[in-house]
Motif scaffolding. Structure first.
Motif, PDB file in Angstrom:
ATOM      1  N   LYS A 179     -31.553   1.402  25.751  1.00 17.95           N
ATOM      2  CA  LYS A 179     -30.667   1.554  24.609  1.00 17.95           C
ATOM      3  C   LYS A 179     -31.506   1.730  23.350  1.00 17.95           C
ATOM      4  N   VAL A 203     -29.344   9.731  16.521  1.00 20.56           N
ATOM      5  CA  VAL A 203     -27.975   9.251  16.322  1.00 20.56           C
ATOM      6  C   VAL A 203     -27.852   8.707  14.901  1.00 20.56           C
ATOM      7  N   GLU A 207     -25.389   3.465  15.071  1.00 20.45           N
ATOM      8  CA  GLU A 207     -24.969   3.871  16.404  1.00 20.45           C
ATOM      9  C   GLU A 207     -26.140   3.733  17.383  1.00 20.45           C
ATOM     10  N   GLN A 209     -27.821   4.976  21.411  1.00 21.54           N
ATOM     11  CA  GLN A 209     -27.869   5.947  22.502  1.00 21.54           C
ATOM     12  C   GLN A 209     -28.461   5.269  23.736  1.00 21.54           C
ATOM     13  N   GLU A 210     -27.723   5.268  24.833  1.00 21.19           N
ATOM     14  CA  GLU A 210     -28.256   4.759  26.092  1.00 21.19           C
ATOM     15  C   GLU A 210     -28.789   5.936  26.899  1.00 21.19           C
ATOM     16  N   SER A 240     -25.212   8.231  26.811  1.00 25.36           N
ATOM     17  CA  SER A 240     -23.919   7.589  26.575  1.00 25.36           C
ATOM     18  C   SER A 240     -23.221   8.131  25.329  1.00 25.36           C
ATOM     19  N   ASN A 241     -23.989   8.673  24.383  1.00 24.28           N
ATOM     20  CA  ASN A 241     -23.453   9.073  23.087  1.00 24.28           C
ATOM     21  C   ASN A 241     -23.774  10.542  22.842  1.00 24.28           C
ATOM     22  N   ASN A 243     -22.550  12.143  20.151  1.00 28.59           N
ATOM     23  CA  ASN A 243     -22.459  12.364  18.697  1.00 28.59           C
ATOM     24  C   ASN A 243     -23.884  12.321  18.130  1.00 28.59           C
ATOM     25  N   THR A 244     -24.627  13.397  18.366  1.00 32.13           N
ATOM     26  CA  THR A 244     -26.049  13.424  18.048  1.00 32.13           C
ATOM     27  C   THR A 244     -26.358  14.443  16.955  1.00 32.13           C
ATOM     28  N   HIS A 304     -23.241  14.176  29.138  1.00 32.43           N
ATOM     29  CA  HIS A 304     -23.402  12.796  29.603  1.00 32.43           C
ATOM     30  C   HIS A 304     -24.340  12.725  30.810  1.00 32.43           C
TER      31      HIS A 304
END
Length: 815
Positions: A179, A203, A207, A209-210, A240-241, A243-244, A304
């Motif tokens: 993470k 990110v 926020e 990111q995993e 996982s995210n 929204n980058t 993902h």
């Protein structure tokens, strides 16, 4: 890596499951006997038989056990019953069944207590989507069994010493999940050269990111043909995210590099193929940068779940080339896998990979025992090797035991791997069955792996050391009686911990507590290295009261290690009277500084034979601080700016760079500087005594083999009582076309024998050197009469304790 978290996705309510189970127990007349064949219902059956002393299942007692990672020091986080070893062993949990723990659990507990009493195991995770099983109890059981490789152990623990090891398994689909926050970071797949680099600002602030990484060993078959060949595993990347704001970078060290000739540079290239699905379709990425055997790929189109594979691709094949392999230098990696502990009969698996990622564990699905297929089993990596193979061609694999107590089954001694199998890019495996001869005591041993290219004279070989036999579950395994009381050399800096702080070497006068007064004058017409000369009445400083057995001019005698007139050497025990420090009258001639001690005891290394690549890899893997080594070698001015990008990533690479720099400087000034001697002095000055002892044993074994030549047979008879057939077994791999071993090659079987013999001593370096000295001294024509460096190394290992006590302050270490 910033803020690394690991998780398992599973949350099941087991209350209804166990209500159903107890209801079934009242109507099923065979319920009480089910536990004999089904480990999952043992606790339920037991609770039905004894209501006052219920055996509660781990899952019933802790229904959320699978959904959290234990913080206890013995957590392995590899399967449900191994998440919390402390919990399994807790005495207050008297209701828990002993059968709910596998043999693997017990053996790992013994191993952890014996070898890693304070080690914290890296937390790795297996991300499994099991939510669809929540309402299907039977399906969940089958999925859990499959996830455990179908090998949950319910064996009699007392029978473990005779078991072939099928219960020593854990789940192996392990990958890393980290993470990261706004600051970004790097994620590396353990034991690999596969990295993900996440830049700052990937990110938004606040926020996370995993990032998940996983290597699938068999890459897509569609990329392996005449024009293309995969040179990396199939890499699964999860995010996982989405929204980058910034792209991420995939960096992989691959198993090939394009040749330097103009045709190869034009006709072929290393490329990356990318897809959102494991089966494809894959597209070729353009944002790639390649430097020799490393490729960096910019990933902008994120999902993902993503898949990537690296391949070498040719535009077309132009004669005389026949396929893409002709345009590249292709490295082939092989791994030897076997059970966690050896047994009287066990299987070793030779595995060829089409890439350079060799996992530490491998699931083997086609093991047979007594003609029957065994359930899938997880084998451990015992050894690995990489070699250059110019083109795919048939290989012959042979395994030869170097220990007379073990043999490879005759039909398994030599096997072939076809050219077509190598072209597929997939793993290729061959099994070799080992068995023990007679009813001797079990012990680890060494075997030789030989790889021959059938259409050429190319031969590659390497040695592999097996693990120990299975320890007894009642406690720590006992060593053979002949080794129980051996004195071992230990060294904290050998621990591979990146935060090791090396003590500062202090050049000061040695602290000596024991002295000896010469009872007679000893002067030799022919000087003998490492033997002191003295006059009657001389006071000699004794570096300990341990005795060394070695040949003098004609006879084997016992000696003390002493100092006289700034020189270190041996003095015959019968020629001196031992006195205390208080009784010594004049000790001026027997004083020496710690710097002079380190320099003198390293003198044998000026004349010992060594293999540079072995020394380099051993030192770079064992020394944990390149600055400390550089300072004692005289390179205190070096900084990180002196390293290029290839050496700046890992501490081991920086250490190797320092050693290479010193090697080059010594080579440029051969008359005044000797590489191995200066390296040993430097290691002594940073208190790496365990590493020095290891290098000492390695170089002595190699030099002894070279000195002995054909006379190694006589030594083998004295040391190990080998028969002529056993001696021939060592020589067979080195025979020429005429069926005999050339005299100049005779050192090779000698080395194989000495290496195997020394391995039985474990870490008892002093005993290896002393027993070898004694055996050489007793030969008909002892080489030790003229070659005294072995005697010099005995002085070295006997002086280490004195050097450590005087040169390194305890007060400083505590600070």
């Amino acid at each position: 890596i910033l803020n690394a978290n690991y998780k398992l996705g599973l949350d099941i309510d087991w209350s209804d499951v166990f209500k159903h189970a107890h209801a079934a127990s009242r109507t099923n007349p065979f319920w009480n006997e089910l536990s004999a064949s089904n480990p999952f219902v043992h606790d339920i059956a037991a609770s039905n038989r004894n209501e006052n002393n219920r055996y509660l299942s781990i899952l019933k007692e802790k229904p959320h056990l699978f959904s959290k990672v234990s913080s206890n020091r013995d957590s392995l986080a590899s399967s449900g019953d191994e998440l919390d070893i402390d919990c399994l062993l807790r005495k207050t949990s008297s209701r828990r069944s002993g059968r709910s723990k596998s043999v693997s659990d017990f053996l790992d507990i013994v191993d952890n207590q014996r070898l890693h009493p304070r080690e914290t195991t890296p937390q790795k995770t297996i991300v499994s989507d099991m939510t669809w099983l929540q309402n299907d109890r039977e399906a969940y059981k089958m999925a859990w069994l499959s996830h455990r490789q179908l090998t949950r152990s319910c064996l009699d623990l007392e029978a473990m010493s005779h078991s072939p090891g099928w219960a020593q398994t854990q789940a192996t689909d392990i990958h890393v999940v980290c993470k990261l926050n706004y600051e970004g970071g790097s994620v590396q797949l353990p034991d690999s050269d596969i990295n993900i680099h996440v830049p700052v600002g990937h990110v938004l602030p606040g926020e996370f990111q995993e990032v998940g990484l996983k290597a699938i060993l068999n890459p897509p078959s569609s990329f392996n043909n005449e024009l293309s060949s995969t040179i990396s595993p199939l890499i699964e990347l999860t995010l996982s995210n989405l929204n980058t704001r910034e792209a991420i970078f995939l960096e992989v060290k691959v198993a090939a590099k394009v040749k330097n000739d103009p045709l190869s540079q034009v006709m072929s290239d290393i490329v990356c193929f990318y897809s959102f699905n494991k089966e494809g379709p894959f597209k070729k990425l353009e944002n790639c940068y390649t430097y020799q055997d490393t490729i960096q790929v910019k990933l902008t189109d994120l999902s993902h779940v993503m898949y990537a594979v690296i391949a070498v691709q040719a535009n077309k094949i132009q004669p005389p080339a026949t396929n893409v392999w002709d345009y590249v230098h292709r490295m082939v990696s092989v791994g030897i896998y076997g059970p966690k502990y050896i047994h009287p009969s066990f299987t070793a698996v030779f595995t060829v990979f089409g890439h350079n990622y060799i996992p530490g564990k491998l699931t083997i699905c086609d093991i047979k025992k007594g003609g029957k297929n065994m359930p899938p089993v997880v084998f451990q990596l015992w050894g690995k090797h990489t070699f250059l193979l110019e083109k795919p061609q048939d290989l012959n694999i042979s395994l030869v035991s170097c220990d007379p107590d073990f043999e490879v089954k005759i039909e398994d001694q030599s096997k072939n791997i076809k050219e077509e199998d190598l072209k597929t890019g997939e793993m290729v495996r061959q099994q070799f069955l080992f068995s023990m001869l007679g009813c001797r005591e079990m012990h680890f041993f060494v075997f030789l792996v030989q790889i021959k290219v059938l259409k050429s004279s190319q031969v590659t070989q390497f040695h592999v050391t097996t693990p120990d036999p299975a320890p007894k579950l009642c406690g720590i395994i006992s060593r053979p009686k002949r080794l129980q009381n051996r004195k071992e050399i230990k060294s904290a800096p050998l621990l591979l911990i990146p935060t090791v702080k090396y003590p500062k070497f202090q050049d000061k006068t040695l602290s000596v507590n024991t002295y000896g007064v010469a009872l007679k004058t000893v002067l030799r017409q022919n000087k003998i290295d490492y033997l002191l000369e003295y006059f009657k009445g001389d006071t000699i400083a004794l570096l300990g009261e341990d005795k060394v057995k070695a040949i003098g001019q004609t006879k084997i005698k016992e000696w003390y290690v002493g100092i006289l007139r700034k020189k270190i050497g041996l003095v015959h025990c019968k020629n001196i009277k031992v006195i205390s420090k208080e009784q010594a009258m004049d000790i001026a001639d027997s004083e020496l500084t710690t710097r002079n001690l380190a320099e003198q005891i390293a003198l044998p290394f000026k004349k010992l034979t060594y293999i540079y690549s072995v020394v380099l890899s051993t030192v770079s893997e064992s020394v944990c601080d390149w600055r400390a080594l550089a300072e004692v070698l005289g390179y205190s001015h070096m900084s990180l700016d002196d390293f290029n990008e290839a050496h700046a990533d890992k501490e081991s690479e920086r250490v190797a760079h320092v050693v290479k720099r010193m090697k080059e400087d010594c080579h440029a000034n051969k008359k005044k500087r000797l590489f191995l001697y200066e390296l040993i002095v430097a290691l002594l000055k940073i208190d790496c005594q365990g590493l020095v002892a290891r290098l000492t044993q390695d170089t002595i074994i190699l030099t002894s083999a070279v000195k002995l030549g054909k006379y190694w047979r006589e030594l083998a008879e004295k040391l190990a009582r080998l028969t002529k057939q056993q001696i021939e077994a060592y020589e067979i791999p080195h025979q020429g076309k005429n069926g005999a071993v050339a005299l100049e090659m005779m050192w090779k079987p000698a080395y194989d024998f000495l290496y195997t013999w020394a391995a039985h001593y474990g870490d008892s370096y002093r005993d290896v050197l002393q027993d070898l000295q004694s055996a050489l001294d007793k030969m008909k024509n002892p080489v030790t009469k003229h070659w005294r460096e072995l005697t010099g190394t005995l002085i070295l290992v006997n002086c280490m304790d004195v050097l450590r006590a005087s040169a390194f302050s305890k007060m400083e270490e505590e600070e």
